[in-house]
Design a protein around this motif. Structure first.
Motif, short mmCIF file in Angstrom:
data_model
loop_
_atom_site.label_atom_id
_atom_site.label_comp_id
_atom_site.label_asym_id
_atom_site.label_seq_id
_atom_site.Cartn_x
_atom_site.Cartn_y
_atom_site.Cartn_z
N PRO A 85 10.37 -12.72 -2.59
CA PRO A 85 9.17 -12.63 -3.44
C PRO A 85 7.90 -12.68 -2.59
CG PRO A 85 10.74 -14.24 -4.31
CD PRO A 85 11.21 -13.88 -2.94
N VAL A 86 7.00 -11.75 -2.86
CA VAL A 86 5.73 -11.72 -2.13
C VAL A 86 4.54 -11.94 -3.06
CG1 VAL A 86 6.65 -10.27 -0.30
CG2 VAL A 86 5.56 -9.20 -2.28
N ALA A 87 4.76 -11.80 -4.36
CA ALA A 87 3.70 -12.05 -5.34
C ALA A 87 4.35 -12.32 -6.69
CB ALA A 87 2.74 -10.86 -5.44
N MET A 88 3.60 -13.01 -7.55
CA MET A 88 4.15 -13.38 -8.84
C MET A 88 3.06 -13.36 -9.90
SD MET A 88 6.15 -16.95 -9.82
CE MET A 88 4.64 -17.90 -9.93
N GLY A 89 3.46 -13.05 -11.13
CA GLY A 89 2.55 -13.13 -12.27
C GLY A 89 3.24 -13.82 -13.43
N THR A 90 2.47 -14.50 -14.27
CA THR A 90 3.04 -15.19 -15.43
C THR A 90 2.15 -15.03 -16.64
OG1 THR A 90 1.96 -17.29 -14.88
CG2 THR A 90 4.16 -16.94 -13.98
N TRP A 91 2.75 -15.24 -17.79
CA TRP A 91 2.02 -15.26 -19.06
C TRP A 91 2.80 -16.17 -20.01
CZ3 TRP A 91 -2.59 -13.21 -20.66
CH2 TRP A 91 -2.84 -13.23 -22.04
N ARG A 97 7.80 -18.04 -21.49
CA ARG A 97 7.01 -17.49 -20.39
C ARG A 97 7.50 -16.09 -20.03
NH1 ARG A 97 5.34 -20.80 -15.03
NH2 ARG A 97 3.89 -21.60 -16.59
N ILE A 98 6.55 -15.21 -19.78
CA ILE A 98 6.84 -13.89 -19.23
C ILE A 98 6.51 -13.97 -17.74
CG2 ILE A 98 6.36 -11.41 -19.40
CD1 ILE A 98 5.19 -12.00 -22.21
N LYS A 99 7.43 -13.50 -16.92
CA LYS A 99 7.26 -13.66 -15.47
C LYS A 99 7.53 -12.36 -14.74
CE LYS A 99 8.61 -16.73 -11.66
NZ LYS A 99 9.42 -17.92 -11.27
N ALA A 100 6.68 -12.05 -13.79
CA ALA A 100 6.84 -10.87 -12.94
C ALA A 100 6.98 -11.31 -11.49
CB ALA A 100 5.64 -9.93 -13.09
N VAL A 101 7.89 -10.69 -10.76
CA VAL A 101 8.08 -10.98 -9.34
C VAL A 101 8.10 -9.68 -8.56
CG1 VAL A 101 9.69 -11.87 -7.62
CG2 VAL A 101 9.32 -13.15 -9.72
N LEU A 102 7.31 -9.62 -7.52
CA LEU A 102 7.27 -8.47 -6.62
C LEU A 102 8.01 -8.85 -5.35
CD1 LEU A 102 5.83 -5.61 -6.61
CD2 LEU A 102 4.14 -6.67 -5.10
N VAL A 103 8.99 -8.03 -4.92
CA VAL A 103 9.77 -8.35 -3.73
C VAL A 103 9.58 -7.29 -2.67
CG1 VAL A 103 11.50 -9.60 -5.10
CG2 VAL A 103 11.89 -7.20 -4.50
N ASP A 104 9.78 -7.72 -1.41
CA ASP A 104 9.64 -6.80 -0.29
C ASP A 104 11.00 -6.21 0.09
OD1 ASP A 104 11.01 -8.85 1.01
OD2 ASP A 104 9.29 -9.48 2.23
N ALA A 105 11.06 -5.54 1.23
CA ALA A 105 12.29 -4.88 1.66
C ALA A 105 13.40 -5.88 1.96
CB ALA A 105 12.02 -4.02 2.88
N GLN A 164 0.82 -1.22 0.00
CA GLN A 164 0.00 0.00 0.00
C GLN A 164 0.85 1.26 0.00
OE1 GLN A 164 -2.38 -1.00 3.51
NE2 GLN A 164 -4.22 -1.14 2.21
N GLU A 165 2.00 1.20 0.66
CA GLU A 165 2.87 2.38 0.77
C GLU A 165 3.88 2.47 -0.37
OE1 GLU A 165 4.64 2.12 4.61
OE2 GLU A 165 2.80 2.68 5.68
N GLY A 166 3.82 1.53 -1.32
CA GLY A 166 4.74 1.58 -2.45
C GLY A 166 6.16 1.23 -2.07
N LYS A 167 6.33 0.29 -1.16
CA LYS A 167 7.67 -0.10 -0.69
C LYS A 167 8.12 -1.43 -1.29
CE LYS A 167 8.07 3.47 2.00
NZ LYS A 167 9.02 4.58 1.64
N THR A 168 7.45 -1.89 -2.32
CA THR A 168 7.85 -3.12 -2.99
C THR A 168 8.46 -2.81 -4.34
OG1 THR A 168 5.61 -3.40 -3.86
CG2 THR A 168 6.14 -4.56 -1.82
N ILE A 169 9.20 -3.78 -4.87
CA ILE A 169 9.96 -3.58 -6.11
C ILE A 169 9.57 -4.67 -7.11
CG2 ILE A 169 12.28 -3.63 -7.13
CD1 ILE A 169 13.28 -2.34 -4.53
N LEU A 170 9.42 -4.28 -8.37
CA LEU A 170 8.97 -5.18 -9.42
C LEU A 170 10.10 -5.52 -10.39
CD1 LEU A 170 6.76 -6.63 -11.14
CD2 LEU A 170 6.36 -4.43 -12.26
#
Length: 538
Positions: A36-42, A24-32, A10-16
């Motif tokens: 990895p805290v979330a992931m997306g694929t295509w 495959r196209i893959k996205a990973v969201l990481v915390d401080a 919510q505070e924009g403290k994660t990095i993509l």
């Protein structure tokens, strides 16, 4: 823990980090803590159109948006919040290739990917001029081949970039004419040779190329159309309102996100495996396979099997890149799955892969007279411009499932071994550690043990290896956002990313090494059969 992650999102403290792989196209969201805290694929796949491997622009943007949407949905499902802010972000993709644009931002010819082996004439002319190996997949090889072919579009080029550079250029722009024309140095080293001393294109080679094409009368010189080179840690612009809408058509993502230099999958692989320090190396094994070893000094001579590229911070790297790895393996696994289906069985795909891979360890160390070539496309390391998957055996071969699977696993590594035998045996390059990542290593032990035999060196797989290049790209974005004054990328990775990380290391078994050496000797002597298949099976 989830509450802390929810607050950070919510505070924009994660990095993509987001990476365009071959399938495959893959996205990973990481915390401080860089976890990895979330992931997306295509999922996507290249097409062979007019004998050129390509992805359409429509597929590129559908894939980017679909992958990001998958990530945003994962965030919503896990934490009950909408992803609207990011601390930093970065994009990477398949290295090399050819994407030329005119002054209006229009792509002049369909994207020519790394997989194409159509620039042999250009490479043969450029190598002696530069005294430097120029692989067929490099952007400069594609450009010069287009010039040799007399292609009409060349005179209209305003900007030449790679897939990662294209995405970054668009997301930092105000419209389709794009914004920041930059590349990370590792990705740039797959376009044109780099001088690691200045972390930029080799000036003498640039002059030689411009002189080579001076009589063509083009309205550009090479530096004008190539991206600007940036080392890891530099700021490479921000996500604009136009770019935010391209990435997230829902409009939830806010613009202004700092963006790090776009990198290639080789650079993110090195980052994800902590292999950017001298005498370290990594092996990425998926649709294609390549190894990267950070060298202490220049090689004694030019080897066409070995490419000289760089780490994301500009250090010289000896790279052995092979076009083919798991595609043929995957095809055989699919065939076994189809066979099982005829008996009403529906095995779990991961279990099927694991069972077949593990069976390979029971095979003869030299595959018992079985031979396989996994060439879906050409393989420059062994001198083939096209490929035909091929399996052969002697009449008295020990034809078992174990040897069948082992021969195909060996085949997926064979061209890489040929290149690395030159590097490690002939050039006497020293390697303290090799780290493996990619689909070939997903089944524990098997790929790791056989790769150790191929390289005759210990192979480590880190616990984070499954996150792959998208995670590595997120780490590079984090380095830009967090690095301290004078902090190098190797130190940042060792002290802040991999400190306390665990993994497994497998030492080579002497009997496996000897068996793989016997297999590779037969592999080389049987290559005329593969060449005949290319010529005859059309």
């Amino acid at each position: 823990m989830s509450e802390a992650i929810r607050k950070a999102i919510q505070e924009g403290k994660t990095i993509l980090g987001l990476e365009f792989g071959s399938t495959r196209i893959k996205a990973v969201l990481v915390d401080a803590c860089h976890q990895p805290v979330a992931m997306g694929t295509w999922d996507w796949e290249n097409s062979l159109e007019d004998n050129i491997w390509t992805y359409s622009q429509k597929e590129i943007w559908e894939g980017l948006q679909g992958c990001y949407r998958s990530l945003a949905e994962d965030v919503q499902a896990k934490y009950g919040v909408t992803l609207t802010k990011l601390e930093a972000m970065g994009f990477s993709g398949m290295m090399h290739g050819y994407m030329p644009f005119d002054g209006t931002g229009e792509l002049l010819v369909p994207f020519r990917t790394w997989r194409n082996t159509m620039t042999g004439e250009a490479c043969k002319k450029l190598v002696p001029i530069f005294n430097f190996n120029v692989p067929q997949r490099w952007s400069i090889a594609h450009l010069y081949q287009a010039i040799l072919n007399g292609e009409e579009h060349v005179k209209d080029i305003s900007y030449l970039t790679t897939l990662a550079g294209y995405i970054h250029w668009q997301l930092t722009g105000a419209d389709e004419r794009g914004g920041e024309r930059v590349l990370g140095v590792g990705e740039a080293s797959g376009m044109f040779p780099i001088d690691s001393g200045i972390c930029d294109y080799d000036a003498a080679m640039v002059e030689k190329f411009d002189a080579l094409v001076a009589d063509k009368g083009f309205g550009w010189n090479l530096r004008e159309i190539l991206p600007r080179v940036l080392p890891a840690g530099e700021n490479a612009g921000v996500l604009t309102a136009f770019g935010a809408k391209l990435l997230d058509p829902s409009g939830n993502l806010e613009p202004g996100v700092p963006m790090c230099p776009p990198e290639g999958d080789a650079g993110t692989g090195m980052t994800a495996t902590n292999s950017v320090r001298v005498r370290t190396g990594n092996i990425s094994a998926g649709t294609s396979i390549f190894s990267m070893v950070v060298t202490e000094k220049a090689l004694s001579k030019v080897h066409e099997e070995i490419d000289m590229v760089t780490t994301p911070d500009g250090s010289p790297v000896a790279m052995v890149h092979c076009n083919n790895c798991t595609s043929d393996l995957n095809a055989w696994v699919n065939l076994f799955e189809e066979f099982a289906g005829k008996f009403g069985l529906k095995p779990d795909k991961n279990e099927l892969y694991g069972t077949l891979y593990r069976e390979a360890l029971a095979g003869d160390t030299d595959c018992g007279g079985l031979m396989a070539y996994n060439y879906f496309s050409g393989e420059p390391v062994t001198g083939l411009n096209e490929g035909r998957p091929l399996f052969a055996r002697t009449p008295d071969a020990n034809f078992t499932l174990a040897n069948f699977m082992r021969s195909h696993l060996y085949s997926s590594m064979a061209a890489l071994k040929i290149g690395n035998d030159i590097l490690l045996k002939e050039e006497q390059v020293k390697v303290d550690s090799l780290t493996g990542h990619g689909g070939l290593f997903k089944t524990p032990v098997v790929g790791q043990q056989l790769m150790a035999a191929a390289m005759n060196a210990p192979v480590t797989v880190m616990d984070t290896a499954s996150e792959g290049g998208a995670w590595g790209m997120a780490v590079l974005a984090a380095y830009m956002a967090e690095r301290e004054e004078g902090e190098t990328l190797p130190d940042y990775l060792s002290n802040k990313i991999f400190a306390g990380q665990t993994g497994t290391t497998i030492e080579p078994k002497p009997e496996d090494v000897a068996g793989f050496d016997r297999f590779i000797a037969k592999y080389k002597s049987t290559l005329p059969a593969e060449k005949a298949a290319v010529e005859g099976l059309v």
